[in-house]
Write an enzyme that holds these catalytic residues in place. Sequence first.
Site, PDB file in Angstrom:
ATOM      1  N   HIS A   4     -61.601 -19.444  -4.736  1.00  0.00           N
ATOM      2  CA  HIS A   4     -62.077 -20.170  -6.545  1.00  0.00           C
ATOM      3  C   HIS A   4     -60.390 -20.288  -7.668  1.00  0.00           C
ATOM      4  O   HIS A   4     -59.333 -20.367  -6.797  1.00  0.00           O
ATOM      5  CB  HIS A   4     -61.671 -18.825  -7.390  1.00  0.00           C
ATOM      6  CG  HIS A   4     -62.301 -18.675  -8.077  1.00  0.00           C
ATOM      7  ND1 HIS A   4     -61.937 -19.047  -9.632  1.00  0.00           N
ATOM      8  CD2 HIS A   4     -63.184 -18.432  -9.218  1.00  0.00           C
ATOM      9  CE1 HIS A   4     -62.197 -18.724 -11.217  1.00  0.00           C
ATOM     10  NE2 HIS A   4     -63.158 -18.631 -10.408  1.00  0.00           N
ATOM     11  N   LYS A  15     -77.679 -19.624 -13.159  1.00  0.00           N
ATOM     12  CA  LYS A  15     -77.493 -20.712 -14.133  1.00  0.00           C
ATOM     13  C   LYS A  15     -78.687 -21.358 -13.292  1.00  0.00           C
ATOM     14  O   LYS A  15     -79.701 -21.918 -14.810  1.00  0.00           O
ATOM     15  CB  LYS A  15     -77.116 -21.411 -12.992  1.00  0.00           C
ATOM     16  CG  LYS A  15     -76.404 -23.152 -13.498  1.00  0.00           C
ATOM     17  CD  LYS A  15     -75.428 -23.568 -12.543  1.00  0.00           C
ATOM     18  CE  LYS A  15     -75.852 -23.811 -11.122  1.00  0.00           C
ATOM     19  NZ  LYS A  15     -76.523 -24.792 -10.860  1.00  0.00           N
TER      20      LYS A  15
END
Length: 934
Positions: free
Chosen positions: A161, A593
Amino acid sequence: MVEFSDAILEPIGAVQRTRVGREATEPMRADIRLLGTILGDTLREQNGDEVFDLVERVRVESFRVRRSEIDRADMARMFSGLDIHLAIPIIRAFSHFALLANVAEDIHRERRRHIHLDAGEPLRDSSLAATYAKLDLAKLDSATVADALTGAVVSPVITAHPTETRRRTVFVTQRRITELMRLHAEGHTETADGRSIERELRRQILTLWQTALIRLARLQISDEIDVGLRYYSAALFHVIPQVNSEVRNALRARWPDAELLSGPILQPGSWIGGDRDGNPNVTADVVRRATGSAAYTVVAHYLAELTHLEQELSMSARLITVTPELATLAASCQDAACADEPYRRALRVIRGRLSSTAAHILDQQPPNQLGLGLPPYSTPAELCADLDTIEASLCTHGAALLADDRLALLREGVGVFGFHLCGLDMRQNSDVHEEVVAELLAWAGMHQDYSSLPEDQRVKLLVAELGNRRPLVGDRAQLSDLARGELAVLAAAAHAVELYGSAAVPNYIISMCQSVSDVLEVAILLKETGLLDASGSQPYCPVGISPLFETIDDLHNGAAILHAMLELPLYRTLVAARGNWQEVMLGYSDSNKDGGYLAANWAVYRAELALVDVARKTGIRLRLFHGRGGTVGRGGGPSYQAILAQPPGAVNGSLRLTEQGEVIAAKYAEPQIARRNLESLVAATLESTLLDVEGLGDAAESAYAILDEVAGLARRSYAELVNTPGFVDYFQASTPVSEIGSLNIGNRPTSRKPTTSIADLRAIPWVLAWSQSRVMLPGWYGTGSAFQQWVAAGPESESQRVEMLHDLYQRWPFFRSVLSNMAQVLAKSDLGLAARYAELVVDEALRRRVFDKIADEHRRTIAIHKLITGHDDLLADNPALARSVFNRFPYLEPLNHLQVELLRRYRSGHDDEMVQRGILLTMNGLASALRNSG
């Protein structure tokens, strides 16, 4: 009519003050004051009175903003034109404070937990003790439990990440501060060696202040690999074996006639170094580095533990009698120094054999080796057998107590970590597989235009090839760079399986899987590199193939694809060869999304129901892998509640889930916290598998129908926003998404393809950008409109429909989890600060058009949450988080204002190194403070 007036709406940017008892939180506030005072003293000593006074003024003004005593514009003016050399220490001060506040909160959670336990209060949900109590009440029979827990696995999978980039030095220093604060919380004033705790805190915070929080160079995958491995020595090496052993013993004590948990239930995994989807930096060398580093880490741990055991097990043959098996094991060591110490000699033999193993499988050799010229262990099971010999012998002469500590944990650890440490998943996009397989088929003369074939002909061709043992191409084939690279990666994976065992690379995940041929193409590539052979009666397939369904449409079609896969006799033999297990991965990020928060969550739930039905009808065992991010917008939220929110049959004793970003450090950097989080994963898995936790009964279908309607409305509302003309331009201007891509944040491109389309943008930068700008849009948008429209649609009255939703909230863990997670996001959002980011949009008409939609929906969503739950406060059901959010908001304020100021400078051409560094520091500071920003 249900009233959605402003009277029940929180004003944009308002602090939602929570009703939290000051007495309970005073120790935490005292810890924060102590750490803040030391940080302030350090700042004054290191940077002088001018900087200290400026930071203190900013802090005071931040509190005044939160109390609505001054306007935000006043604070913005403080930073307008501020010298970058003054801005940087302000950012660093508030970023460091966020780190220290995290420490204080974690310590306080431990403190409150012990207080509740000591007071004899009811066991806390998510603890294993509470789960065992529930299982005892259920009075389950042994056969039911044994069947449900066959092959039980709970696998947290660590992934890379961009915001979890703290350097090892910062990580170690923060751990030391945590240890000191734990001693302080226990009432100590000195460390074990007599040093003042406060003085040591000052030393560590000084070290922290003089250490760079972030790297200047772009993060490399090798750095990410090291970051992922650090959590094993920090906590996981000790906690995972402890939990595995305790769970097995507890279950076998309750059902002694059932053979439960023959293997470890907790089995960690990793994507770091194996995830190639959209990341060309993951090469064959990286796969070798990832698997080799993991193997080195675990073998080094074993050697160190064996060395400690040699020091501890000093029993003399003059005083005890060992078993013949132990005597035989010890006989291979002729060291005169421990001639009458059989356990030391036996342990030296084990260390000698493990040293030979290290020489055979590792490129870099760890410390604590012993060169005795003994044969290496061929499998971890051989090492376990020798450790079992020591344990059995200790028990024969009254020394079982000595076998129950370090030796038991080492034995348990070898059982789960093997020589591989953690399973490294491979992942790549289905489009890449198709392109490479088409090239291989063309080179082999099997078909010159595979990509033009319809699906049924693709499947027929691929099945025929899988039934043939010969490879499609040889070493002399002239292939494209793409094909050579993909085959090289899989060859490296095959080498890892050969060296470290099949658990080293357990799964191959297919991103954007949309057909059966997408699955079979991976099988072809595995076959080409020796990782699959389906030509004989005993198929060889150490690597499982896991389709990943990501978009809402793909989630809808996933069950049909799984059924078609299992209808193929050849593929069914591969599943049978893997114990009849088939893993399917579900994507929360891209579905969000694609369709927004509520539609994505419901699409995943519906997909699970359908996949479970296919598994039941076809007789296979289904393991679901949840691709959850740190944020609610990417499937995040409390793991215990998330697992209990799964539909009936979806857990089935086994699940995997990704752990990402700041969430990894928050969960696994400290042994006590790691244990609590791992316990919650196992507890929820056991409850979801063995108990009826859905709570809907005969009302399930009507509840599903309601969510079908509401999710459709939410998807439509979300689509209206993202399809607004100019929305992409607004997003890029009003968030730091462009800077996430252009500055040194992570090693992965922000988009899968070089476009400006939201569809091609990776989920992490999409969510991270909205989090940084405090909109948190992926965690709530569309939900308010959807419920408002459904309530107004009839045929029941609006008040009746609200009551129906309230009833679902009370009864249904899934629905409660969806609303609770959304509330957490809304509580951390701040539309007042988001308006500051919107000012970065030059086109005023576009700014108003998009921001007004976002602000209206934000108000609407808070209002509907209040109506459904009956709670005035968003975090009424989570007082600990309420405290956390309330306490840290004033310290987030300056980081957001400074980020906006520096983004404005950077985009206007002031792109010197200090401005770039300031932006990076604000991103990391906000990520640390929010704790689940991406």
